[in-house]
Design an enzyme around this catalytic site. Structure first.
Site, PDB file in Angstrom:
ATOM      1  NE  ARG A 236     -34.022  -8.852   2.041  1.00 33.94           N
ATOM      2  CZ  ARG A 236     -35.287  -8.413   2.095  1.00 33.94           C
ATOM      3  NH1 ARG A 236     -35.547  -7.130   2.112  1.00 33.94           N
ATOM      4  NH2 ARG A 236     -36.286  -9.264   2.174  1.00 33.94           N
ATOM      5  CD  GLU A 265     -31.687  -4.908   7.841  1.00 40.18           C
ATOM      6  OE1 GLU A 265     -32.711  -5.496   8.242  1.00 40.18           O
ATOM      7  OE2 GLU A 265     -31.601  -4.407   6.720  1.00 40.18           O
ATOM      8  CG  HIS A 283     -35.738  -4.113   6.886  1.00 39.18           C
ATOM      9  ND1 HIS A 283     -34.879  -5.147   6.577  1.00 39.18           N
ATOM     10  CD2 HIS A 283     -36.775  -4.252   6.028  1.00 39.18           C
ATOM     11  CE1 HIS A 283     -35.375  -5.870   5.591  1.00 39.18           C
ATOM     12  NE2 HIS A 283     -36.527  -5.345   5.231  1.00 39.18           N
TER      13      HIS A 283
HETATM   14  C1  8YV Z   1     -40.209  -7.522   5.661  1.00 33.05           C
HETATM   15  C2  8YV Z   1     -39.165  -7.054   3.569  1.00 33.05           C
HETATM   16  O1  8YV Z   1     -41.213  -8.356   5.269  1.00 33.05           O
HETATM   17  O2  8YV Z   1     -40.903  -7.976   2.309  1.00 33.05           O
HETATM   18  C3  8YV Z   1     -39.712  -7.946   2.514  1.00 33.05           C
HETATM   19  O3  8YV Z   1     -38.909  -8.640   1.862  1.00 33.05           O
HETATM   20  O4  8YV Z   1     -38.020  -6.828   3.631  1.00 33.05           O
HETATM   21  C4  8YV Z   1     -40.069  -6.476   4.604  1.00 33.05           C
HETATM   22  O5  8YV Z   1     -41.306  -6.120   4.106  1.00 33.05           O
HETATM   23  C5  8YV Z   1     -40.498  -7.083   7.021  1.00 33.05           C
HETATM   24  O6  8YV Z   1     -39.339  -6.541   7.490  1.00 33.05           O
HETATM   25  C6  8YV Z   1     -40.914  -8.242   7.909  1.00 33.05           C
HETATM   26  O7  8YV Z   1     -39.963  -9.248   7.957  1.00 33.05           O
END
Ligand code: 8YV
Length: 318
Positions: A236, A265, A283
């Site tokens: 993150r 983002e 991302h």
């Molecule tokens: C998001 C992610 O799911 O799983 C996570 O925590 O950061 C990614 O896989 C994707 O960006 C969809 O929101």
């Protein structure tokens, strides 16, 4: 007869087609809140009609919205991270929360390794070297090995383990730091983040975003790293002090960075955008057809388990 399960699901925010279609294939009514002209008014009038909310880590759901859904029993989220969901508040109200762990481990770990290789071998710069015709004037400068370099992993959860497995196959030396030492992994545990960063040739962040991990990679720790080291973040944006990272890249305190996630983002305006030694991706670490389908299917499976009165597959508690 549609063969679909007769339930009204409230879908939060803007979601991908693959996710929406997976829900629509299984459930009768998937109500997209984003299509409402007056979402607040809609929730006031119809909030009590929804037992199930579907969301994602990028959209989440906060306590104020949970309060507008008095019949809510399940929040099923798409994504492993749940920092955008008020899990403590939901759990306190006996609302089950689910996420989509494990199905994305391979994809996210591949992204971390792809960045590790691309930074060490200057893949993007070498590609530009050919395209711009610079090759005609001489050979590309030498780059760096990944084999026998120290791959330092911050966060040894399921994704961290998937990265370590790949890095081991690449003949890297693996060290890690985690809240606690993992008894079932044989990699070398390092007691502090600072010591981990000092030893790293590549420092990979693979830990969740929590109050404790906010800016865990900060100016002080960055200043202790090798000048030849790379930072890779597939976790993150919040786990790195981005300003400090920019400073350390600008001043050559570290050699480069691969970033899939950012403090804000989408990342559309940052000194990072013009840095040659930085790889930026939007991302998208879990963004393959196969993985996003598996994530969407797991959301549906959790909803179905809940509706059948069974245990959900992947509950989240804090
Ligand atoms: C998001 C992610 O799911 O799983 C996570 O925590 O950061 C990614 O896989 C994707 O960006 C969809 O929101």
């Amino acid at each position: 007869m549609s063969g679909k399960i007769d339930i009204k699901i409230l879908l939060m925010g803007k979601q991908s087609d693959i996710y929406i279609e997976a829900l629509q294939a299984q459930f009768n009514t998937v109500h997209q809140l984003i299509l409402e002209a007056q979402p607040t008014e809609f929730l006031k009038q119809h909030g009590h009609e929804f037992q199930v909310v579907a969301t994602s880590n990028s959209v989440g759901i906060r306590a104020e919205v949970i309060d507008q859904l008095p019949s809510l029993k399940l929040i099923a989220s798409f994504g492993v991270g749940f920092d955008s969901i008020d899990v403590a508040y939901a759990n306190q109200k006996n609302i089950i929360v689910t996420n989509t762990p494990n199905v994305l481990n391979d994809c996210v770990a591949d992204t971390a390794m792809m960045m590790t290789y691309a930074l060490s071998r200057q893949l993007l710069q070498a590609d530009r070297f050919v395209r711009t015709g610079a090759w005609a004037h001489g050979e590309y400068p030498l780059t760096k090995n990944t084999a026998r370099k120290v791959c330092a992993i911050l966060g040894m959860g399921n994704i961290g383990e998937a990265i370590a497995k790949r890095a081991a196959a690449a003949d890297m030396e693996i060290i890690y730091h985690n809240r606690s030492k993992k008894e079932h992994v044989s990699y070398c545990y390092v007691d502090t983040v600072s010591e981990l960063a000092k030893q790293a040739d590549v420092l990979i962040l693979a830990l969740p975003s929590t109050g404790q991990t906010q800016h865990i990679l900060n100016a002080e720790i960055l200043s202790q790293m090798k000048k030849t080291a790379f930072v890779v973040n597939i976790a993150r944006g919040s786990v790195i002090d981005q300003q400090a990272l920019i400073y350390s890249l600008q001043t050559g305190q570290i050699a480069g960075a691969g970033l899939d996630v950012f403090e804000v983002e989408p990342c559309v305006d940052s000194p990072l955008l013009t840095m040659d030694q930085v790889i930026l991706t939007p991302h998208y670490a879990s963004g393959t057809y196969e993985t996003r389908q598996a994530m969407a299917d797991l959301v549906s499976d959790n909803i179905k388990a809940y509706l059948d009165g069974k245990d959900v597959f992947t509950p989240v508690t804090v």
